[in-house]
Design a protein around this motif. Structure first.
Motif, mmCIF file in Angstrom:
data_model
loop_
_atom_site.group_PDB
_atom_site.id
_atom_site.type_symbol
_atom_site.label_atom_id
_atom_site.label_comp_id
_atom_site.label_asym_id
_atom_site.label_seq_id
_atom_site.Cartn_x
_atom_site.Cartn_y
_atom_site.Cartn_z
ATOM 1 N N LEU A 54 0.854 -1.191 0.000
ATOM 2 C CA LEU A 54 0.000 0.000 0.000
ATOM 3 C C LEU A 54 0.889 1.240 0.000
ATOM 4 O O LEU A 54 1.777 1.372 0.863
ATOM 5 N N LEU A 55 0.650 2.112 -0.973
ATOM 6 C CA LEU A 55 1.480 3.289 -1.178
ATOM 7 C C LEU A 55 0.738 4.557 -0.799
ATOM 8 O O LEU A 55 -0.488 4.634 -0.921
ATOM 9 N N GLU A 56 1.489 5.552 -0.367
ATOM 10 C CA GLU A 56 0.896 6.850 -0.057
ATOM 11 C C GLU A 56 0.235 7.441 -1.295
ATOM 12 O O GLU A 56 -0.853 8.019 -1.234
ATOM 13 N N SER A 57 0.874 7.262 -2.443
ATOM 14 C CA SER A 57 0.338 7.741 -3.721
ATOM 15 C C SER A 57 0.974 6.935 -4.837
ATOM 16 O O SER A 57 1.965 6.227 -4.618
ATOM 17 N N ALA A 58 0.413 7.041 -6.027
ATOM 18 C CA ALA A 58 0.961 6.305 -7.167
ATOM 19 C C ALA A 58 2.349 6.827 -7.513
ATOM 20 O O ALA A 58 2.598 8.037 -7.445
ATOM 21 N N PRO A 59 3.276 5.948 -7.879
ATOM 22 C CA PRO A 59 4.608 6.416 -8.283
ATOM 23 C C PRO A 59 4.539 7.187 -9.605
ATOM 24 O O PRO A 59 3.580 7.051 -10.364
ATOM 25 N N ALA A 60 5.567 7.969 -9.858
ATOM 26 C CA ALA A 60 5.601 8.738 -11.105
ATOM 27 C C ALA A 60 5.652 7.817 -12.312
ATOM 28 O O ALA A 60 5.145 8.159 -13.389
ATOM 29 N N LEU A 334 -10.009 3.018 -22.605
ATOM 30 C CA LEU A 334 -8.755 2.715 -21.918
ATOM 31 C C LEU A 334 -8.735 1.262 -21.463
ATOM 32 O O LEU A 334 -7.727 0.556 -21.631
ATOM 33 N N ALA A 335 -9.847 0.778 -20.903
ATOM 34 C CA ALA A 335 -9.924 -0.621 -20.476
ATOM 35 C C ALA A 335 -9.777 -1.570 -21.662
ATOM 36 O O ALA A 335 -9.077 -2.596 -21.572
ATOM 37 N N ALA A 336 -10.414 -1.247 -22.782
ATOM 38 C CA ALA A 336 -10.330 -2.100 -23.971
ATOM 39 C C ALA A 336 -8.908 -2.161 -24.513
ATOM 40 O O ALA A 336 -8.412 -3.239 -24.879
ATOM 41 N N ARG A 337 -8.248 -1.009 -24.556
ATOM 42 C CA ARG A 337 -6.879 -0.992 -25.084
ATOM 43 C C ARG A 337 -5.912 -1.723 -24.147
ATOM 44 O O ARG A 337 -4.972 -2.366 -24.611
ATOM 45 N N MET A 338 -6.163 -1.653 -22.838
ATOM 46 C CA MET A 338 -5.313 -2.387 -21.901
ATOM 47 C C MET A 338 -5.523 -3.888 -22.068
ATOM 48 O O MET A 338 -4.555 -4.666 -22.049
ATOM 49 N N VAL A 366 -0.191 2.037 -20.543
ATOM 50 C CA VAL A 366 -0.112 1.258 -19.311
ATOM 51 C C VAL A 366 -0.118 2.186 -18.094
ATOM 52 O O VAL A 366 -0.847 1.962 -17.119
ATOM 53 N N GLU A 367 0.671 3.245 -18.160
ATOM 54 C CA GLU A 367 0.731 4.180 -17.031
ATOM 55 C C GLU A 367 -0.629 4.846 -16.806
ATOM 56 O O GLU A 367 -1.067 5.009 -15.656
ATOM 57 N N ALA A 372 -5.151 5.451 -13.279
ATOM 58 C CA ALA A 372 -6.409 6.142 -13.624
ATOM 59 C C ALA A 372 -7.235 6.526 -12.408
ATOM 60 O O ALA A 372 -7.834 7.602 -12.358
ATOM 61 N N HIS A 373 -7.307 5.674 -11.398
ATOM 62 C CA HIS A 373 -8.152 5.968 -10.234
ATOM 63 C C HIS A 373 -7.358 5.817 -8.939
ATOM 64 O O HIS A 373 -7.932 5.530 -7.886
ATOM 65 N N ALA A 374 -6.040 6.024 -9.028
ATOM 66 C CA ALA A 374 -5.195 5.796 -7.861
ATOM 67 C C ALA A 374 -5.282 6.894 -6.820
ATOM 68 O O ALA A 374 -4.972 6.678 -5.646
#
Length: 375
Positions: A54-60, A334-338, A366-367, A372-374
């Motif tokens: 569990l991260l404080e926020s998403a990495p760059a 985005l979901a379809a392309r992933m 991918v990024e 997207a909802h992090a």
């Protein structure tokens, strides 16, 4: 159900602390580390530590972060030969604190978490909420999925690889029957029968045994390595233990309600957001797993783990296709392309190498998906 009473297992406390330090050495400072299952469910020397970060926020950059994660995992594994089994694979999920606070983690998944590092009261608050929310279709699918993957001959002992097992091989085979076959099914059956999100395998075996099932539960607690004495002083042959597991589960399944009409349970509140987050959380650690599997530390064997990736990726693809719907919104697109860049079919080393190349080629996509909802 409440967790079963447990004796502290220093091995896993030490292992968790070592893992936290390995992450820190490689630049990953987790806000919290948890593992799946309760401490009583980790049976030395056979159980592996299945970590959630569990991260404080998403990495760059998730790709760069995964390279650090793979290096940290390898660093922890090489500390001791037994860690090839105890730390069989890199973490299973990565989430942000915001995602947990926003109730985007599957309640039956969260209910099994135990703390490695972080704030215990916060974790207990999350778990209490996970226990209290109404039972939903997602719960039915989660627990029945466990049963469907193992019952009616689907569990195959031979598929439980012994490649990284370095001690007590016969004991490990008994552990597999008890803890990879019987106990997960008992855990799922207990949850479905009581409509309660059980915290672990030991809790289910200790607390749920209606209609005279006590002797079955007690026998398999022994074979899982609980330290309970054998009633006869004789350790049974593996085939006899497997037969006993079939008999016990047949009896237990008579206590489980038949699958309900879909109208009986509602969808979980925010089920779409939850499905997105759980899928993203799993895919966020894929690159680290692939890197570790393709270049493991000396002595670690990962071929069977490469093969297992197919199941995880197939499940992720199914969720993404469902989320994509007709692709009419940017999020659906985005979901379809992933989904399009996830490997399909059996997984081999060559398939994973190609996947790494594909994900690097589509780095921005991918990024975007993983973050997207992090927040």
């Amino acid at each position: 159900m409440t967790p079963a009473p447990t004796t502290t297992l220093p091995l896993y406390e030490v292992l968790g602390a070592q893992y936290e330090r390995a992450l820190a050495r490689h630049g990953i400072n987790a806000a919290m580390l948890t593992h799946k299952w309760q401490r009583a469910d980790l049976r030395a020397p056979h159980s592996d530590l299945d970590v959630r970060v569990l991260l404080e926020s998403a990495p760059a950059d998730w790709r760069e972060w995964n390279h650090h994660l793979a290096a940290a995992h390898a660093d922890a594994v090489i500390r001791e030969p037994r860690n090839r089994r105890l730390l069989e694979h890199p973490p299973g999920f990565a989430f942000t604190l915001a995602e947990v606070h926003q109730r985007r983690i599957s309640p039956p998944e969260l209910a099994t978490w135990s703390l490695i590092h972080g704030h215990e009261p916060t974790l207990q608050r999350w778990k209490s909420h996970a226990q209290m929310v109404p039972w939903t279709r997602q719960d039915e699918r989660f627990y029945r999925g466990i049963l469907d993957s193992r019952l009616n001959g689907r569990y195959q002992l031979a598929a439980d690889s012994v490649d990284n097992v370095s001690e007590d091989l016969p004991g490990y085979r008994r552990h597999c029957v008890a803890w990879h076959y019987l106990a997960p099914c008992w855990f799922a059956a207990a949850s479905l029968a009581t409509r309660t999100r059980c915290p672990g395998k030991s809790a289910a075996l200790t607390q749920w045994h209606p209609a005279g099932l006590e002797r079955h539960a007690e026998m398999f607690l022994r074979h899982a390595g609980s330290g309970l004495p054998y009633e006869t002083g004789r350790i049974p042959a593996i085939r006899d233990l497997l037969r006993a597991a079939h008999i016990a589960l047949d009896a237990a399944m008579h206590q489980v309600p038949a699958p309900a009409d879909g109208a009986e349970f509602e969808e979980a509140e925010g089920s779409r957001a939850m499905a997105w987050t759980m899928t993203a959380g799993m895919l966020r650690v894929r690159v680290a797993r692939w890197l570790y599997y393709l270049d493991p530390p000396r002595g670690a064997i990962t071929g069977y783990l490469i093969t297992r990736e197919a199941k995880e990726l197939r499940a992720a693809t199914e969720v993404l296709r469902s989320l994509a719907s007709d692709g009419s919104t940017p999020e659906q697109s985005l979901a379809a392309r992933m989904a399009d860049i996830l490997p399909a079919g059996p997984t081999t080393a060559a398939v994973l190498r190609d996947a790494l190349t594909q994900w690097a080629r589509h780095h921005a996509l991918v990024e975007d998906f993983l973050s997207a909802h992090a927040a």
